[in-house]
Design a protein around this motif. Sequence first.
Motif, short mmCIF file in Angstrom:
data_model
loop_
_atom_site.label_atom_id
_atom_site.label_comp_id
_atom_site.label_asym_id
_atom_site.label_seq_id
_atom_site.Cartn_x
_atom_site.Cartn_y
_atom_site.Cartn_z
N TRP A 140 5.79 -9.22 -0.73
CA TRP A 140 6.45 -7.91 -0.67
C TRP A 140 7.71 -7.87 -1.52
CZ3 TRP A 140 11.48 -7.17 0.83
CH2 TRP A 140 12.10 -8.21 1.50
N LYS A 146 6.90 0.63 -2.05
CA LYS A 146 6.50 0.62 -0.64
C LYS A 146 6.10 -0.79 -0.20
CE LYS A 146 4.81 5.41 -0.67
NZ LYS A 146 3.67 6.30 -0.40
N GLY A 148 6.75 -2.21 2.69
CA GLY A 148 6.34 -2.23 4.10
C GLY A 148 4.85 -2.00 4.29
N PRO A 149 4.27 -0.93 3.70
CA PRO A 149 2.83 -0.72 3.82
C PRO A 149 2.00 -1.87 3.24
CG PRO A 149 3.90 1.31 3.15
CD PRO A 149 4.96 0.23 3.12
N TYR A 150 2.54 -2.54 2.23
CA TYR A 150 1.82 -3.68 1.67
C TYR A 150 1.69 -4.80 2.70
CZ TYR A 150 1.01 -7.93 -1.02
OH TYR A 150 0.52 -9.13 -1.48
N LYS A 152 1.69 -4.42 5.91
CA LYS A 152 0.71 -3.95 6.91
C LYS A 152 -0.71 -4.16 6.43
CE LYS A 152 -0.49 -1.68 10.69
NZ LYS A 152 -1.95 -1.61 10.51
N GLU A 153 -0.94 -3.92 5.15
CA GLU A 153 -2.28 -4.12 4.58
C GLU A 153 -2.71 -5.57 4.68
OE1 GLU A 153 -4.49 -3.85 0.20
OE2 GLU A 153 -2.55 -2.88 0.52
N ASP A 156 -3.52 -6.50 8.32
CA ASP A 156 -4.83 -6.00 8.73
C ASP A 156 -5.95 -6.90 8.22
OD1 ASP A 156 -3.61 -3.91 10.00
OD2 ASP A 156 -3.96 -2.45 8.40
N GLN A 191 7.83 -6.08 8.94
CA GLN A 191 7.76 -4.67 8.56
C GLN A 191 8.99 -3.89 9.03
OE1 GLN A 191 3.73 -2.82 9.28
NE2 GLN A 191 3.19 -4.91 9.82
N LYS A 195 11.80 -2.14 6.59
CA LYS A 195 12.12 -0.72 6.77
C LYS A 195 13.62 -0.50 6.91
CE LYS A 195 10.91 3.28 9.62
NZ LYS A 195 10.11 3.76 10.79
N THR A 199 13.80 -0.79 2.04
CA THR A 199 12.81 0.27 2.18
C THR A 199 11.96 0.46 0.92
OG1 THR A 199 14.35 1.40 3.65
CG2 THR A 199 12.46 2.66 2.85
#
Length: 467
Positions: A140, A146, A148-150, A152-153, A156, A191, A195, A199
């Motif tokens: 990251w 972005k 943060g979304p990375y 999360k990906e 998952d 995450q 954030k 951010t």
Amino acid sequence: MAELAGLVQRLEVAVGRLEAMSSSGAGGGPAAGSGAVAVYVEAFDNLISGPVAQYAALSQKIGGDVQKHAQMMKQAFSCQRQLMVTASSSQKPSDPVLTSLLAPVSKVIQEVQAFREKNRSSPLFNHLSAVSESVAALGWVAMAPKPGPYVKEMQDAAMFYTNRVLKDYKEKDKTHVEWVHAYVSIWNELQAYIKQHHTTGLSWSKTGPVASASGAAPKGGAPAPPPPGPPPPPMDFDKGSGGDSGPVSHNALFASINKGADITKGLKHVSDNQKTHKNPALKSQGGPVPSGPKPFTARPTASASPARTLPPVLELDGKKWKVENQEGAHGLVISDTELKQVVYAFKCNNSTLNVKGKINSITLDNCKKLGLVFDDVVGIIEVINCKDVKVQVMGKVPTISINKTDGCHVYLSKDSLSCEIVSAKSSEMNVLVPNKYGEFTEIPVPEQFKTVWDGSKLVTTATEIAG
């Protein structure tokens, strides 16, 4: 023992803080007056002393390959913390220097993933896979806008394997269940941390000196190695991989992801008199048509060595039938089977496999255009990371799991019509059911769903697209 390991981890973090404070005071930088590290470095220390320490302690309690993996993860977070310290007191450097600062984290990520590939026969393989599939989340620091979304990906991507650990140990050993919760909490906390403090990307100082490659070495430790040339190459998938290629490709982009608009600086401008569609006379010339810029060529590090071809394998290793690296083999048969045995087919392409008798489970991993025919399975059939495979049940099977697969045809027998088919992140799935005439009726598995709130809970139903 787990509590002691956690205490040792917290002490290591505390020592790192003291060393950083001492160095800041001696250097007379922005933090010299306060004698403390930046706020977001302290917040990262809390992440290390919290969920990371708990994960390391539980890994030590489990031992074996999981403990070794955890040691690598601790090193990865240590390298990332050093990058935080550098960023908190320095301005963002040029791309070559940034590459050298990112290299330690990228190297450990690849070591973590390589460890999993070297230990595919480990009884804790699901644990290793969960970590290997998500460790790229530490990339990251090179992601914008972005990060943060990375994360999360990447988190998952590990869910499939963490769920398997929970399923295997829920009624056997609570330590493994706690291990999953601790590991997942690392990425949840990361995450939240991103954030709050980073951010849109890693925050660099706006007043300090420009970061140098020497900042990659831990304070008080060995001197920093000379800046490497290009970033390390991607993993060699010919060594065997059960996961998709997403995380590895992100690692390879570490060096170039921050270039932005500068990535086009090396391109050559082509004037109108060199374009054949604006100057038809060029086509009638006897010599070769003048070309525009030559295609981009990779730097010398991208070796052009041919891909290695591994030898095919069909053997019984303990209780596991290993079927690996089969190419165009249409007569593979496993006949001398026992109820306690399992079949694991890896990287088999354009082949057929017939498993006779009653067996515990069968797994197809990273296979393409493979046909599987089997009699009876008392456990589960798993299809993972495959493409265009066909599975035919001659007897009975209770569960078929399809994950990260594009193209899967399942032929059920009359005795297996009650089996459960569980799918995730897959497409082009069809189930063929026999009728009273012995012919098959093909039924697609839904891939699109609709979720609504009924006032008390979410209700999800499959949707059909009218043709």
